[in-house]
Scaffold this motif. Structure first.
Motif, short mmCIF file in Angstrom:
data_model
loop_
_atom_site.label_atom_id
_atom_site.label_comp_id
_atom_site.label_asym_id
_atom_site.label_seq_id
_atom_site.Cartn_x
_atom_site.Cartn_y
_atom_site.Cartn_z
N TYR A 1 13.67 -1.15 6.41
CA TYR A 1 13.63 -1.02 7.87
C TYR A 1 14.08 -2.32 8.52
O TYR A 1 13.65 -3.41 8.11
N THR A 2 14.90 -2.19 9.52
CA THR A 2 15.33 -3.37 10.27
C THR A 2 15.63 -2.97 11.71
O THR A 2 15.62 -1.80 12.04
N LYS B 1 3.43 1.28 7.55
CA LYS B 1 3.93 2.34 6.65
C LYS B 1 5.37 2.12 6.20
O LYS B 1 5.94 2.96 5.52
N GLN B 2 5.98 1.03 6.63
CA GLN B 2 7.36 0.79 6.21
C GLN B 2 7.37 0.30 4.76
O GLN B 2 6.64 -0.65 4.42
N PHE C 1 11.43 -0.31 16.03
CA PHE C 1 11.17 -0.93 14.73
C PHE C 1 9.76 -1.51 14.69
O PHE C 1 9.00 -1.32 13.75
N LEU C 2 9.43 -2.25 15.75
CA LEU C 2 8.14 -2.94 15.78
C LEU C 2 6.98 -1.95 15.76
O LEU C 2 6.00 -2.14 15.04
N ALA D 1 0.82 -1.22 0.00
CA ALA D 1 0.00 0.00 0.00
C ALA D 1 0.85 1.27 0.00
O ALA D 1 0.31 2.36 -0.04
N VAL D 2 2.16 1.13 0.06
CA VAL D 2 3.04 2.29 0.13
C VAL D 2 4.18 2.15 -0.87
O VAL D 2 4.76 1.08 -0.98
N GLY D 3 4.49 3.22 -1.59
CA GLY D 3 5.66 3.25 -2.47
C GLY D 3 5.51 2.41 -3.72
O GLY D 3 4.43 1.88 -4.02
#
Lengths: 305, 555
Positions: free
Chosen positions: B400-401, B444-445, B436-437, B320-322
């Motif tokens: 993201y991590t 959104k990541q 992160f969580l 849903a993003v990017g």
């Protein structure tokens, strides 16, 4: 003197409040939700919201801070999000171990550093001084974790003389303390050496010699007493930081103290524990700085307040 | 991986950051044995009673209350102190009676348990109420138990109880003191697995009523094979044998000492000195820093026990993003990843994954993935597909991590490098596990690394939890949503176990894989080091470690 101490205590309280505001803000401004972490992925959103409410996470940050300080004034540092135990309990459970390690490490530093500093000053620019200086430089340069691992491997594992890690009786303290002493004693040695050289060229030392005082009397009775002042200043800061948690050493040796508790709390974003351990460490820094300043006046009567 | 479990493993791993390798060289491989009375390192002799097993524990047990145990170390501690209605047989996924035998009604909604004659350590008998009390504790909002979502709203009347509209759960009935009846809202193929989780252990109602929650959390009162004799904060836990354990003949050990010691170097040295019986008794696995020195040392290589976990490390692509909103982009990225490289950077402690369900899952794994759901490393094809999707020059994005495990960053960096080969330039955003969580759960990541470890051996624990639209965004953080998949997952949740149900999940997975919300990277391998004189150790796929079956041979 009493007025000075009262002034210093007042200042210290302001410092501690400042530290608490900074730590509190940093810990809670991180975009993480401890409530979800506590209840796990299968818990309902309603339960997450309820836990947030219980923890007060639904309130604005300043309100949370006021609540926190209110509790703090009553001696309540809150409850760990992860371990579900009062922070005061967690700190008190580990404070003894850290105190034992810190005091032992500090004494070991002094026992190694002060004689080296004196020898180095007395034999300034001679072979002995060069050897000692090189050793001191090596000591300062070596990373704590490296020294710790080498001691663990050779003394603990290969020779089997001492436990390689963990927490227990005094046996478990020796290697971590020695690690800190090896890397920290060099500072004392260098500090004392330069201070001793300054003092040894003073008029009153020359006078003492002229009056026929023995070399030991000159060194230990006259010179060392004045030369020790900068060492005391550093010693106060050093032991305060040690009490705050010898984080790296506790981690390398798996030693269960305040430092390890802090590292775990940071990893878990366990804010009450982070706040508690940081304030505990800050309190010691403030107290020892005050103690050192008071001791100046006792050791050196020329210093007055 | 279940996030709570992942959290604790992360903590342990991060505690291990300062270790170093100081020992030998060589090669190894070994496999676990499958039964309690055989050994991990060969040989099968008569068990010997007595002795003390000493183990290093990387951190203290966060919880000893079964209602609160939802991280790897707490779960495994609770299993030593408490028993459930049913459990897993040996190293298998088969459910067998533990404290109770059972029957299931024809409709699959009513479970009747006949409770065995067993006692708590204080001498109180185990009754039906022992379980009802625990179910009510787990369901109670004030307990904040991670187990609540496993039985609510599944058990009849649980929703009313949770909402505070009922004082009892209507689906939980004590027919008599030794008979418990549980009625479900609908049949469930996974309910027995749920009952095997430590959350639903027998507790002594009298003891519970007499003590505070915090006391119970540090002073267990169970039926288990070992009793907690002492706990010295920050130092050790001492467990002693329960002489009245309801299973005759076990445990073999007289005492177990867990020394709290989070230094991987010290853990390795203690093992090599023979002071400890194992490295990684618990689900954390051998600390990364200790693994290479052990497998490279011929002396210890044969002491390593390995087993592929029922878990998948994956790379999430946001639907849903990017640019990854475009399914063609997601499919292109699937071709850009070389999973063999990831296995190598994990020191071989993983096997390449080609789908969501791990091969060790007893059902739902697809041996023959359809062509449109199957991807192999092909960067040229990836570039071609990206161009076709409107990104001939690639695009910029963020991976993201978290920093709780050294392996997560390694995997993120490897994927970053592979993506750059096809024109996708990613920056890595690394933060603490909790940060992160929290960010991940907003959905959104753009892209992220994560893992999922089974709660129980059923495909629904992966597919329904992670891809049902109703799980967006907390668990379904790629925002994957497909009505056809939802229908299949909802259908599977009420079907009886069997081939028809398996096929429903396979069908759902094939659709999901064809739309590529995940790049499954690897199935991680659990490794433990076990001394040759420690006998009876085995690894259950659900990672329940059986200390009661362990005995010490003369050495």
């Amino acid at each position: 003197m009493i007025a000075y101490i009262i002034r210093r205590i007042g200042g210290s309280i302001v410092v501690l409040i400042g530290i608490s505001i900074i730590t509190f803000s940093l810990a809670y401004l991180v975009p993480a939700n401890p409530a979800r972490a506590i209840v796990g992925p299968h818990a309902s959103e309603a339960l997450v919201l309820q836990v947030e409410k219980q923890l007060g996470l639904n309130e604005p940050l300043p309100v949370r801070y006021v609540h926190y300080m209110g509790n703090l004034l009553q001696g309540n540092l809150g409850t760990s999000y992860v371990l579900d135990q009062p922070v005061t309990t967690l700190i008190s459970q580990r404070a003894g171990a850290t105190a034992q390690l810190a005091v032992t490490a500090w004494i070991a530093e002094l026992l190694i550093g002060i004689p080296i500093g004196i020898i180095s000053a007395l034999y300034d620019r001679k072979a002995v001084d060069h050897v000692v200086s090189i050793l001191a430089l090596v000591g300062i340069s070596l990373p704590v974790f490296f020294v710790g691992l080498e001691l663990m491997y050779w003394v603990g594992f290969k020779l089997g003389w001492l436990p390689v890690g963990g927490t227990g009786g005094f046996n478990f303290v020796i290697l971590p303390a020695l690690t800190y002493a090896i890397t920290g004693a060099a500072y004392y040695a260098r500090l004392l050496k330069s201070s001793m050289i300054d003092v040894m060229s003073s008029d009153y030392i020359r006078t003492a010699r002229a009056k026929g005082a023995s070399p030991n009397r000159v060194i230990f009775g006259h010179a060392l007493r004045n030369a020790i002042i900068p060492v005391m200043t550093y010693g106060g800061i050093d032991i305060a930081s040690l009490f705050g948690g010898v984080v790296v050493i506790e981690d390398v040796f798996g030693y269960s103290g305040i430092g390890q508790l802090t590292v775990q709390a940071i990893n878990n974003l366990d804010v009450p524990v982070i706040m508690g351990t940081v304030l505990f460490a800050a309190l010691f820094v403030v107290l020892f700085n005050l103690l050192v300043d008071v001791l100046y006046g006792i050791v050196d009567p020329r210093i007055t307040y | 991986m279940n996030v709570s479990k992942m959290r604790m493993v992360g903590v342990i791993a991060s505690m291990a950051m300062l270790g170093t390798a100081l020992a030998g060289c060589g090669t190894q491989s070994a496999t676990t044995s499958q039964q309690g009375n055989t050994t991990a390192s060969g040989g099968s002799t008569q068990p010997v009673y007595g002795g003390t097993l000493t183990l290093d524990l990387l951190s203290q047990f966060p919880h000893l209350d079964p209602a609160k145990a939802y991280d790897t170390t707490s779960e495994e501690a609770v299993e030593q102190f408490y028993n459930t209605l049913v459990t897993y047989q040996g190293a298998t996924n088969t459910i067998v009676p533990d404290l109770a035998s059972y029957t299931v009604s024809d409709g699959g909604k009513v479970y009747t348990f006949s409770i065995k004659n067993a006692k708590f350590w204080n001498g109180d008998p185990v009754t039906a109420q022992s379980f009802i009390t625990e179910f009510q504790r787990v369901l109670s909002n004030s307990m904040q138990s991670g187990g609540q979502g496993f039985v609510d709203p599944l058990i009849q009347g649980s929703a009313a109880y949770v909402a505070g509209k009922a004082t009892n759960v209507s689906g939980l009935k004590a027919i008599n003191s030794s008979t418990l009846q549980i009625t479900l809202m609908h049949p469930s193929a996974t309910f027995l697995y749920v009952l095997a989780m430590p959350f639903f252990s027998a507790v002594d109602p009298t003891y519970i009523a007499a003590h505070s929650e915090s006391y119970i959390d540090t002073h267990p009162m169970g039926t288990g094979p070992f009793e907690l004799a002492s706990y010295t904060p920050g130092k050790d836990y001492v467990l002693t044998k329960n002489p009245n354990y309801f299973v005759k003949g076990i445990p073999y050990l007289n005492k177990i000492v867990f020394n709290i010691n989070n230094s991987p170097s010290a853990v390795l040295f203690h093992f090599e000195q023979g002071q400890t019986g194992m490295i990684s008794w618990n689900q954390g696995g051998i600390p990364t820093e200790d693994y290479l020195p052990l497998i490279n040392n011929p002396t210890y290589a044969s002491d390593i026990v390995k087993q592929t976990e029922v878990a998948t490390d994956y790379f999430g692509l946001n639907c849903a993003v990017g640019p990854t909103q475009n399914v063609a982009v997601r499919r292109a990225l699937e071709y850009a990843v070389n999973k063999q490289v990831i296995v190598r950077i994990l020191d071989g402690l993983a096997v390449p994954a080609n789908q969501i369900i791990p091969p060790s899952m007893p059902s739902g794994y697809e041996q023959n993935l359809p062509a449109n759901a199957s991807y192999s490393y092909n960067p040229a094809l990836a570039k071609k597909l990206l161009a076709k999707a409107g990104y001939p020059k690639g695009f910029n994005t963020t991976i993201y991590t978290d920093n709780s495990s050294p392996t997560d960053l390694k995997m993120a960096e490897a994927v970053q490098q592979m993506f750059s080969q096809v024109g996708v330039n990613a920056t890595i955003n690394q933060s603490s596990w909790n940060t992160f969580l929290a960010s991940n759960e907003t959905g959104k990541q753009n892209m992220f690394t994560l893992a999922w470890l089974e709660d129980f051996p059923d495909p629904s624990d992966f597919l329904n939890t992670l891809f049902n639209t109703n799980q967006i965004p907390v668990n379904d953080s790629t925002n994957y949503s497909n009505k056809q998949v939802d229908a299949l997952l909802n259908q599977g949740s009420i079907m009886p176990a069997g081939t028809a149900r398996d096929n429903v999940y396979k069908q759902a997975q094939n659709i999901i894989m064809s739309q590529a919300p995940w790049i499954p990277l690897v199935n991680p391998v659990y490794a433990a080091a076990v001394q040759p004189w420690v006998k009876g150790f085995y690894v259950n796929p659900n990672l329940m470690d059986p200390l009661q079956y362990i005995w010490i041979a003369k050495h």
